[in-house]
Enzyme design. Structure first.
Site, PDB file in Angstrom:
ATOM      1  N   ASP A 170     177.834  30.281 -40.804  1.00 61.37           N
ATOM      2  CA  ASP A 170     178.986  30.026 -39.946  1.00 61.37           C
ATOM      3  C   ASP A 170     180.303  30.454 -40.599  1.00 61.37           C
ATOM      4  OD1 ASP A 170     180.084  28.687 -37.550  1.00 61.37           O
ATOM      5  OD2 ASP A 170     181.004  27.349 -39.017  1.00 61.37           O
TER       6      ASP A 170
ATOM      7  N   GLU B  12     177.982  35.311 -39.030  1.00 61.60           N
ATOM      8  CA  GLU B  12     178.854  35.044 -37.882  1.00 61.60           C
ATOM      9  C   GLU B  12     180.267  35.443 -38.279  1.00 61.60           C
ATOM     10  OE1 GLU B  12     181.545  32.472 -35.193  1.00 61.60           O
ATOM     11  OE2 GLU B  12     181.078  31.851 -37.232  1.00 61.60           O
TER      12      GLU B  12
HETATM   13  C1  GLC Z   1     181.943  28.847 -35.671  1.00 56.29           C
HETATM   14  C2  GLC Z   1     181.324  28.225 -34.447  1.00 56.29           C
HETATM   15  C3  GLC Z   1     182.361  27.559 -33.640  1.00 56.29           C
HETATM   16  C4  GLC Z   1     183.075  26.555 -34.493  1.00 56.29           C
HETATM   17  C5  GLC Z   1     183.615  27.193 -35.764  1.00 56.29           C
HETATM   18  C6  GLC Z   1     183.990  26.164 -36.778  1.00 56.29           C
HETATM   19  O1  GLC Z   1     182.718  29.917 -35.409  1.00 56.29           O
HETATM   20  O2  GLC Z   1     180.632  29.195 -33.713  1.00 56.29           O
HETATM   21  O3  GLC Z   1     181.807  26.957 -32.501  1.00 56.29           O
HETATM   22  O4  GLC Z   1     184.135  26.017 -33.764  1.00 56.29           O
HETATM   23  O5  GLC Z   1     182.649  27.960 -36.423  1.00 56.29           O
HETATM   24  O6  GLC Z   1     182.844  25.674 -37.446  1.00 56.29           O
HETATM   25  C1  GLC Z   2     187.443  32.632 -34.245  1.00 60.96           C
HETATM   26  C2  GLC Z   2     186.670  32.764 -35.488  1.00 60.96           C
HETATM   27  C3  GLC Z   2     185.216  32.571 -35.244  1.00 60.96           C
HETATM   28  C4  GLC Z   2     184.979  31.337 -34.407  1.00 60.96           C
HETATM   29  C5  GLC Z   2     185.814  31.291 -33.194  1.00 60.96           C
HETATM   30  C6  GLC Z   2     185.645  29.965 -32.521  1.00 60.96           C
HETATM   31  O1  GLC Z   2     187.213  33.717 -33.430  1.00 60.96           O
HETATM   32  O2  GLC Z   2     186.867  34.030 -36.070  1.00 60.96           O
HETATM   33  O3  GLC Z   2     184.558  32.463 -36.446  1.00 60.96           O
HETATM   34  O4  GLC Z   2     183.675  31.314 -33.964  1.00 60.96           O
HETATM   35  O5  GLC Z   2     187.138  31.456 -33.559  1.00 60.96           O
HETATM   36  O6  GLC Z   2     186.272  29.971 -31.287  1.00 60.96           O
END
Ligand code: GLC
Ligand code: GLC
Length: 631
Positions: free
Chosen positions: A284, A326
């Site tokens: 993540d 991610e």
């Molecule tokens: C990732 C998840 C998102 C979350 C963020 C913080 O991007 O996909 O849903 O809000 O991380 O953990």
């Molecule tokens: C931003 C971050 C991503 C996260 C997202 C959540 O785009 O780069 O990691 O999942 O916010 O909305």
């Protein structure tokens, strides 16, 4: 013991002693892997922490941890490790198919998920991402992305033992379990955070905590706000007056990886999860894991070194584990995380965003350019191709790519935002804005696939758009990932803000609960649910028996028609030529377009034979997967 080139002799000696202390005997499979991978770990760890006087002791302690974890690894997972080592490209197969769901919303509990295994098999899943299922604060947990303990399942969902059993049962059914490794931050209720909040200096060093605003102000000069509506800036004040880094929500505190204790602690949590039978970790928020004053604190070189170091830990103690990146960032940066020694698989956010862009504009230029330029990635790695996720859609295409096509990135994003939130006349989409930021003009989009495709406006067209979008994700190359519920055309949950903790996060509009009635209609092709389900099922079955669709390698194909996307997937003697008409009009491609192929081709989806020397006409939103033979 053999010699290592470039490894400090003392450190090696201590590592070998640590191994013996953990009870690892000479001549074992672990010892062999240790010899192969320790030099990498040594090098990576040294490059992160070598300037500290205790770095070698830290590394020795890490090796001891790794060896112990291997000793505890269940026998059946060691069997899996051996199988995967013998077949390291297993995840590149054309029968791979991913599904993702929230345990509670889709099935109430882990037991409920278990009861749905027959359905997952019917669908053809080989990969199941269970959204964060760990202990988390209530009611604010960012959908579980604020973790209070990586070793405890949220009691509402079940227990760690049930997760272990579920993983084993899924594995017996050919399905790999994927869970999130939320390693950029913990919740403020995590034991480490509580101790830090109580003033314990050891645990205060686990986070980025400062006595006053001096450093926070300095860092904030260069970092972007991720959830500006909920929490402006990147720091929040603690009860005792200190300031702690929180990139996402106020209750998600960023871990301080410049402290090797944090690396070791999180390596321990990672190996614990691996030993429960998790086969893929979704890493993540990888872009944010290293901070350096004077930089945006995203995508720093050390973020890559850290991931490689975690990966080296896995190669020793849980060799079959894969990492999925991610990184929802600039496409150049997305690509940098993808490597056999870093993240073997990665979300493909650019393709995702450009599928939506093409649906809105009815022009595939940007998507075709991205496939040509940005799709091919290193051997032994794979994309995870998706139409939408649990998160918002952000328009992460590169401005410089758009400029080549005479598109102004800023204006184009504005157009796409207004199109998808239905502020643009004639739009079919029923999305909702997410993190509308008046300061920067930035905004992202929430909405289910069906609602963004127009299910509330024109169901027949929406069905075609849903299938068209998925035809791309299913065939460009990579593991297709289905948001479960999309295969029965689930629409937005407009009452999302009535649930505690969800009021201020529009992403919940596209995280609805299991749509019982829609699933019941899935076998009736006269309904939108049935039409979508039948179309997806067809693509899934055809994909699984089409070897050209394995792996990710793609060869571009120019149609000279802005409405029609095309690309080729090479096989041994034949290729799949995929065509997809994103326009609302029939489109004809003349015979010359196909002059490189022999004259007849079969559309694998409809089984129709096409005479390419007559040219090909596609109906609005029609897609075909042609098996062609280069002439
Ligand atoms: C990732 C998840 C998102 C979350 C963020 C913080 O991007 O996909 O849903 O809000 O991380 O953990
Ligand atoms: C931003 C971050 C991503 C996260 C997202 C959540 O785009 O780069 O990691 O999942 O916010 O909305």
């Amino acid at each position: 013991m053999q010699e290592f080139v470039g490894v400090d002799e003392m450190v090696r000696q201590h590592a070998v002693e640590a191994m013996a202390k953990a009870g690892i005997e000479a001549g074992t499979n672990f010892e062999e892997r240790f010899h192969r991978h320790f030099p990498d770990l040594h090098h990576l760890f040294h490059s992160l922490y070598g300037s500290r006087s205790d770095w070698a002791d830290q590394l020795t302690a890490l090796v001891l941890q790794i060896a112990r974890s291997w000793q505890e690894r269940p026998a059946e997972l060691k069997v899996l490790d051996a199988e995967r080592e013998a077949n390291s490209g297993w995840f590149l197969s054309n029968d791979m198919l991913g599904g993702v769901c929230y345990v509670d919303r889709y099935a109430e509990s882990l037991e409920g998920i278990r009861a749905r295994i027959p359905y997952f098999k019917e669908l053809g899943l080989t990969y199941l991402h269970l959204m964060p299922l760990f202990l988390a604060p209530e009611p604010h947990s960012d959908g579980g992305y604020a973790v209070s303990s990586y070793r405890d399942v949220n009691p509402k969902l079940g227990t760690m033992e049930q997760l272990r059993d579920l993983a084993a049962e899924l594995r017996a059914n050919g399905i790999s379990v994927v869970v999130d490794f939320i390693f950029n931050h913990t919740s403020d209720e995590h034991e480490w955070a509580r101790r830090a909040a109580a003033g314990d200096p050891e645990y205060s060093d686990y986070y980025w905590i400062f006595p006053d605003r001096t450093m926070p102000d300095a860092f904030e000069q260069n970092v972007r706000e991720i959830f500006p509506e909920n929490h402006p800036g990147s720091f929040i004040q603690m009860e005792d007056g200190r300031w702690v880094w929180a990139t996402f929500h106020t209750y998600q505190w960023d871990l301080n990886y410049s402290n090797p204790d944090v690396f070791r602690a999180m390596a321990g949590e990672m190996l614990f999860l691996a030993n429960q039978g998790v086969e893929i970790l979704r890493m993540d928020a990888v872009a944010f894991i290293w901070k350096q004053l004077g930089t945006p604190c995203e995508n720093l070189p050390e973020a890559h070194t850290l991931l490689q170091a975690f990966n080296a830990v896995c190669r020793l103690a849980a060799p079959s584990l894969l990492f999925k990146s991610e990184a929802i960032v600039h496409p150049d940066e997305v690509a940098r995380y993808i490597d056999p020694g870093e993240c073997q698989i990665s979300y493909n956010p650019l393709q995702m965003a450009l599928i939506w862009e093409s649906l809105a504009t009815r022009d595939v230029s940007l998507l075709a350019q991205a496939l040509k330029r940005r799709h091919n990635i290193p051997e032994g790695t794979s994309w995870v191709n998706y139409v939408r996720s649990h998160d918002d859609i952000g328009w992460t295409f590169a401005d410089e790519d758009a400029a080549e096509l005479a598109i102004n990135g800023f204006d184009h994003r504005r157009f796409l935002n207004s199109f998808y939130v239905n502020r643009f006349p004639g739009s079919f989409a029923r999305g909702v804005p997410f993190q509308d930021n008046p300061k920067t003009g930035d905004c992202r989009i929430s909405g289910t696939t069906a609602s963004l495709c127009g299910m509330e406006v024109d169901p027949a067209e929406a069905v075609e758009r849903i299938l068209l979008a998925h035809s791309v994700a299913f065939s460009t190359g990579g593991i297709p990932l289905l948001y479960l519920g999309d295969e029965v055309a689930q629409v937005n949950d407009y009452g999302y803000d009535r649930e505690a903790g969800h009021e201020h996060d529009s992403r919940w509009v596209h995280r609805p609960r299991y749509p019982e009635e829609q699933y019941e209609r899935r076998l009736d092709p006269s309904t939108p649910e049935g039409a979508v389900f039948a179309g997806m099922e067809r693509m899934i079955k055809v994909r699984a028996r089409t070897p050209e669709l394995a792996g990710t390698h793609l060869i571009d194909f120019a149609t000279n028609n802005r409405g029609v996307l095309a690309y080729q997937r090479p096989g041994q003697h034949t290729r799949i030529l995929a065509l997809a008409n994103f326009s609302d009009q029939p489109q004809s491609l003349p015979a010359e377009t196909f002059s490189g192929y022999s004259s007849a081709a079969v559309d694998l989806l409809s089984e129709a034979v096409l005479q390419l020397d007559d040219g090909v006409t596609l109906l609005p939103r029609q897609y075909v997967w042609l098996r062609v033979t280069p002439a």
